[in-house]
Design an enzyme around this catalytic site. Structure first.
Site, PDB file in Angstrom:
ATOM      1  N   GLY A  20      62.022  -7.731   6.642  1.00 24.11           N
ATOM      2  CA  GLY A  20      61.237  -6.720   6.871  1.00 24.11           C
ATOM      3  C   GLY A  20      61.037  -5.731   7.973  1.00 24.11           C
ATOM      4  O   GLY A  20      61.324  -4.665   8.100  1.00 24.11           O
ATOM      5  N   ALA A  95      70.762 -18.620   2.756  1.00 22.32           N
ATOM      6  CA  ALA A  95      72.016 -18.796   2.177  1.00 22.32           C
ATOM      7  C   ALA A  95      72.537 -17.770   1.635  1.00 22.32           C
ATOM      8  O   ALA A  95      73.470 -17.723   1.185  1.00 22.32           O
ATOM      9  CB  ALA A  95      71.700 -19.901   1.008  1.00 22.32           C
ATOM     10  N   HIS A 466      61.154 -20.747   0.643  1.00 24.90           N
ATOM     11  CA  HIS A 466      60.878 -19.215   0.164  1.00 24.90           C
ATOM     12  C   HIS A 466      59.295 -19.223  -0.010  1.00 24.90           C
ATOM     13  O   HIS A 466      58.898 -18.914  -0.984  1.00 24.90           O
ATOM     14  CB  HIS A 466      61.530 -19.032  -1.080  1.00 24.90           C
ATOM     15  CG  HIS A 466      63.139 -18.937  -1.012  1.00 24.90           C
ATOM     16  ND1 HIS A 466      63.621 -19.723  -1.955  1.00 24.90           N
ATOM     17  CD2 HIS A 466      63.786 -18.798   0.019  1.00 24.90           C
ATOM     18  CE1 HIS A 466      65.144 -19.784  -1.593  1.00 24.90           C
ATOM     19  NE2 HIS A 466      65.355 -19.001  -0.511  1.00 24.90           N
TER      20      HIS A 466
END
Length: 528
Positions: A20, A95, A466
């Site tokens: 972001g 990843a 996450h």
């Protein structure tokens, strides 16, 4: 001179340099704004990354003891959270898997009725994918073949796919590991090396192949004049009027700034932590009481299969090279670490079925004891860190099944001297039958042993890289922290652009969605 009349140091101050923050910085610099990005992590280059994960002080970020690595692990009552801390945020240690979620992923949470997200984000997914150099993975290894063959044996082989990744990989005209001029931005970006498939994406790419943010969005933002202040922590944000219309004073561990507008992009955990402290000290007292709500773990579970003495190196390839769908809600990816990253072995143990709780712990202990008595050498080899990354295929399971917790700003019973983030709510399942069945099947087919995270068995705590939510998007302050334009309720000139505004389990790696959401948010801001 009155505070209202003092000049601003910046048009925008951005807290955090992850997906972001970096995208916001670049897009705002294109529109002519003067921008500063404040990042508490270090700036890393390929030659600075630790060669082995055992170099703990250089790999891990643990602020109280002044370890300044780029990988952070935090354990809460409801989740064991892994995330990055560096210039470039989580892109340094993620990843580099950039996938779109299925349409149904946007149908839960307070934001579900604000837009037709799947259609509205489509052009922004395309823009972010181009900026991040997304391609279909070209490097498959043994772990990917195990994933595919296990899926075929379970009747879902047709769902196998190669991941979409942000890595500079050689095509038929190029060589692996060779330096080439900027392949993405017509010479405006840095020269890059093609990927050698070492599996080291998540411990810092030492070969200049990973498309982390410091090589695209943030790199170009700095060329446009954006100032990045590394190793600097935001300590306070003070509005210069009740609603922030007059701008903000930003207090950091270094200099202080006056800015007309501010964007929080410090990741879900970092943004929640900072906003809770600012609400507590009264400087941002008008923040919604929904702060900390709608927190999700992407319904994840980490399982795997270890094959001691494997003739093939499981770490060959990229971090996540392929995936399959067990069913409409369950997604599994083949994941790997480089052969120098064996520290993670200390977090894995023998997989055990059974209902989470004390009963499952006893089943686990019985299984360990039986293995030790019947096959002592296998027991030692299964838990010994040496060659762990070379012998294990990790299955990252993610689901769109909705499940959420809350985070609050409280004192822990074991450390009552200051407040910190704590989790509340119903437990998120740590035992995903589909994932465990898949691991057991792979172990049966390839002569290995199914493994899972120790925290999931011993403490009934799921692991996730996450973490999402905490600043939910809604149409009013009673049910959310930001509106559909990412503007913070109760304040002007304040936005949030990171994973904290994602209000549902996406079922895939969320980085590309955070990018698309931020690209969309920046589209609402006019040129200076």
């Amino acid at each position: 001179m009155d505070n209202q009349q003092l000049p601003f140091d910046f048009d925008y101050v951005i807290v955090g340099s992850g997906f972001g923050g970096s995208i916001s910085a670049f897009r705002l610099s294109e529109k002519g704004y003067k921008v500063a990005v404040i990042e508490q992590g270090q700036r890393w280059t390929p030659e600075k990354f630790p060669k082995k994960s055992w170099h703990l002080k250089r790999w891990l970020w643990i602020s109280p003891i002044k370890w300044r690595g780029f990988f952070s692990m935090r354990i809460f009552r409801h989740a064991f959270i892994l995330h990055g801390c560096a210039v470039g945020g989580g892109s340094i240690t993620y990843a580099n898997t950039l996938l779109r979620p299925k349409e149904g992923a946007f149908q839960s949470g307070a934001w579900s009725k604000l837009a037709s997200w799947h259609q509205e984000l489509d052009p922004h997914y395309k823009t972010a994918s181009k900026m991040l150099g997304v391609i279909e993975n070209r490097i498959l290894g043994k772990s990917d073949r195990i994933l595919k063959e296990t899926a075929e044996s379970m009747g879902v082989g047709h769902t196998f796919y190669k991941t979409q990744v942000g890595v500079f990989q050689a095509d038929e005209t190029q060589e692996r590991g060779k330096l080439y001029p900027d392949p993405y931005f017509g010479g405006a970006g840095p020269a890059r090396n093609t990927c050698i498939g070492c599996g080291g994406c998540m411990v810092g790419c030492q070969y200049n192949a990973k498309n982390s943010l410091d090589k695209n969005y943030l790199y170009l933002a700095e060329k446009n004049g954006v100032q990045v202040l590394a190793e600097t922590k935001v300590q306070d944000v003070i509005p210069m009027s009740e609603d922030g219309a007059a701008g903000y004073q930003v207090i950091t561990s270094g200099p202080q700034f006056r800015t007309q507008k501010i964007i929080f992009s410090a990741s879900a955990l970092g943004t929640m932590e900072l906003l809770f402290s600012l609400k507590e000290n009264g400087h941002l007292k008008n923040l919604s009481d929904c702060l900390g709500d709608e927190v999700r773990t992407n319904s994840e579970s980490l399982v795997g299969v270890r094959i001691p003495g494997s003739a093939e190196n499981m770490s060959d390839g990229i971090a996540i090279g392929s995936g399959i769908y067990v069913d409409d809600k369950t997604h599994i990816e083949a994941t790997r670490y480089t052969q120098q990253a064996n520290l993670m072995a200390l977090m894995t143990t023998l997989m055990t079925r059974g209902t989470p709780g004390i009963g499952r712990i006893f089943l686990w202990l019985r299984g360990l004891l039986c293995l030790l008595m019947r096959h002592p050498i296998q027991f030692v080899r299964l838990h010994w860190p040496h060659r762990w990354a070379q012998e294990i295929v990790i299955f990252l399971c993610m689901q769109t099944v909705d499940g959420k917790i809350r985070m609050r700003w409280k004192r822990n019973w074991f450390w009552p001297f200051s407040k910190t983030l704590v989790t509340e709510g119903l437990r998120i399942p740590t035992f995903i039958p589909a994932a465990n069945d898949f691991a057991f099947k792979a172990a049966e087919l390839f002569g290995g042993t199914a493994m899972s995270m120790s925290s999931e068995i011993l403490f009934n705590i799921p692991s996730t890289a996450h973490i999402l939510g905490g600043c939910p998007m809604s149409d009013r302050i009673e049910t959310g922290v930001v509106n559909h334009r990412h503007e913070v309720f109760g304040y002007k000139n304040m936005l949030i652009c990171d994973g904290s505004i994602v209000s549902s389990n996406l079922g895939v790696n969320p980085s590309l969605t955070i990018c698309a959401l931020t690209e969309r948010a920046m589209g609402f801001i006019p040129k200076k």
